[in-house]
Design an enzyme around this catalytic site. Sequence first.
Site, PDB file in Angstrom:
ATOM      1  N   ALA A 211    -102.532   4.055  52.468  1.00  0.00           N
ATOM      2  CA  ALA A 211    -102.813   4.739  53.473  1.00  0.00           C
ATOM      3  C   ALA A 211    -102.019   4.033  54.551  1.00  0.00           C
ATOM      4  O   ALA A 211    -102.161   4.911  55.584  1.00  0.00           O
ATOM      5  CB  ALA A 211    -104.508   5.289  53.657  1.00  0.00           C
ATOM      6  N   GLY A 214    -102.938   5.318  58.274  1.00  0.00           N
ATOM      7  CA  GLY A 214    -103.731   6.639  58.142  1.00  0.00           C
ATOM      8  C   GLY A 214    -103.176   7.925  58.680  1.00  0.00           C
ATOM      9  O   GLY A 214    -103.887   8.940  58.710  1.00  0.00           O
ATOM     10  N   LYS A 216    -100.723   9.914  57.115  1.00  0.00           N
ATOM     11  CA  LYS A 216    -100.723  10.920  56.407  1.00  0.00           C
ATOM     12  C   LYS A 216    -102.134  11.397  56.148  1.00  0.00           C
ATOM     13  O   LYS A 216    -102.356  12.382  55.528  1.00  0.00           O
ATOM     14  CB  LYS A 216     -99.953  10.608  55.310  1.00  0.00           C
ATOM     15  CG  LYS A 216     -98.429  10.463  55.471  1.00  0.00           C
ATOM     16  CD  LYS A 216     -97.532  10.275  54.400  1.00  0.00           C
ATOM     17  CE  LYS A 216     -96.096   9.880  54.848  1.00  0.00           C
ATOM     18  NZ  LYS A 216     -95.942   8.703  55.502  1.00  0.00           N
ATOM     19  N   ASP A 234    -106.033   0.564  50.993  1.00  0.00           N
ATOM     20  CA  ASP A 234    -104.757  -0.102  51.245  1.00  0.00           C
ATOM     21  C   ASP A 234    -105.182  -1.484  51.069  1.00  0.00           C
ATOM     22  O   ASP A 234    -106.376  -1.956  50.919  1.00  0.00           O
ATOM     23  CB  ASP A 234    -104.337  -0.032  52.705  1.00  0.00           C
ATOM     24  CG  ASP A 234    -102.627  -0.202  52.849  1.00  0.00           C
ATOM     25  OD1 ASP A 234    -102.096   0.764  52.894  1.00  0.00           O
ATOM     26  OD2 ASP A 234    -102.391  -1.459  53.222  1.00  0.00           O
ATOM     27  N   ASP A 282     -97.793   6.987  48.730  1.00  0.00           N
ATOM     28  CA  ASP A 282     -96.882   6.706  49.732  1.00  0.00           C
ATOM     29  C   ASP A 282     -96.510   5.493  49.555  1.00  0.00           C
ATOM     30  O   ASP A 282     -96.865   4.562  50.479  1.00  0.00           O
ATOM     31  CB  ASP A 282     -97.048   7.082  51.121  1.00  0.00           C
ATOM     32  CG  ASP A 282     -96.472   6.977  52.123  1.00  0.00           C
ATOM     33  OD1 ASP A 282     -95.187   7.022  51.848  1.00  0.00           O
ATOM     34  OD2 ASP A 282     -96.839   6.844  53.490  1.00  0.00           O
ATOM     35  N   CYS A 335     -90.170   6.542  51.988  1.00  0.00           N
ATOM     36  CA  CYS A 335     -89.048   6.789  52.966  1.00  0.00           C
ATOM     37  C   CYS A 335     -87.783   6.296  52.661  1.00  0.00           C
ATOM     38  O   CYS A 335     -87.366   5.087  53.535  1.00  0.00           O
ATOM     39  CB  CYS A 335     -89.574   6.618  54.398  1.00  0.00           C
ATOM     40  SG  CYS A 335     -90.424   4.812  54.349  1.00  0.00           S
TER      41      CYS A 335
END
Length: 396
Positions: A211, A214, A216, A234, A282, A335
């Site tokens: 996360a 936070g 997303k 996390d 992510d 990303c």
Amino acid sequence: MTPAARVQTAIEILDAIAAAAREGGAPADAIFAEAMRARRYAGSKDRRAIRGHVYDAIRLVRSAPVSGRAAMLALAEVQSELAPLFDGSAYGPAPIAPGEARAETGLAAPALLDLFDPLVGESEHDAMLARAPLDLRANRINAARDDLAALFPEGEAISGAPDGWRLPAETAAVQHPAYAEGRFEVQDAASQYASAALDAAPGQAIVDLCAGGGGKTLAIASLTGNAADILACDTNRARLQQLAPRAERAGVTRIATRLLNPGQEGAMLADWQGRADRVFVDAPCSGSGTWRRSPELRWRLTPARLDRHLADQAKLLDIGADLVAPDGKLLYAVCSIIAREGRAQVDDFLNRNPGWTADTGYLPVGLGRTAGAGFLLTPAHDRCDGFFLARLTSPC
């Protein structure tokens, strides 16, 4: 400060940024801010000019230069007004010597370019270093995109992101009272697409495994109308602690946080095994899709660092998969535009997890391009950060 003194200051800051890139030190923005605090005599025009020199040089130079001077000399070749400022004045840089070495320019070193996904051709290169706009996401709990249009009429709607509103770069949106009221967040379009691709719904149990601060997590809460139970995890305490005040500002009340110990993530999530309707992974990555915002990341990536990211991504995918309920979904996102972090990582996961399948058709029409079992978003094609997404369904 004189124009020559500004150039010399930029050289000194670039020295520090290049050293930090090689050693894994502080990011460029933090180094610049510290340098300006140490130079309180610099006025606002000085700071803007120095920042321009520093980031123009970072965008121009393809890898960490041997010195800040070599980077500024390369910049002086394309911004001819800079060369006369190497004048040897009291606070300025020494005159340019005949044949003095310049840093190499370009998007990235050839070895790094070779790692790009095959979909990323030369037509993408300019967009990958262009300054990014400022993207906002309306918080559905107490606002809508039409509200952002009224607050910031100079902007435009973001295609494919129903809550997204795009503003020119450097717009001071977070200084608007509506930000403090929790009516919007700053979030790139690619992150908005990724959050929506999770296909979360009210009433579900959701885990955001990485996360961070936070961003997303809050987008998922907004999309579900604050009606889903979300566990944000996390291993970085400082980043995870940012979520609670952000959630309070946004009016989000159904997010729980859990700090995980590295290497013990699975055991610390044993109570969630096999019960999450949706899991968002992510994963930490090279950040190669975010060079528009953090161009010095090109200077930081080494084979060893990439290998560490790849190992972490594979581990997190497996941890996330263990949390997913039968017929639930896991969204893997990075990303990155590097094939080994995207399509290859997901291919490896599917090979070692029989029964899992890759979904299709979860991005708005016209967005992204098929990249193996997932989709790749890129700055030129999709007008957003580079992102790889793959949504995977667990066996029943």
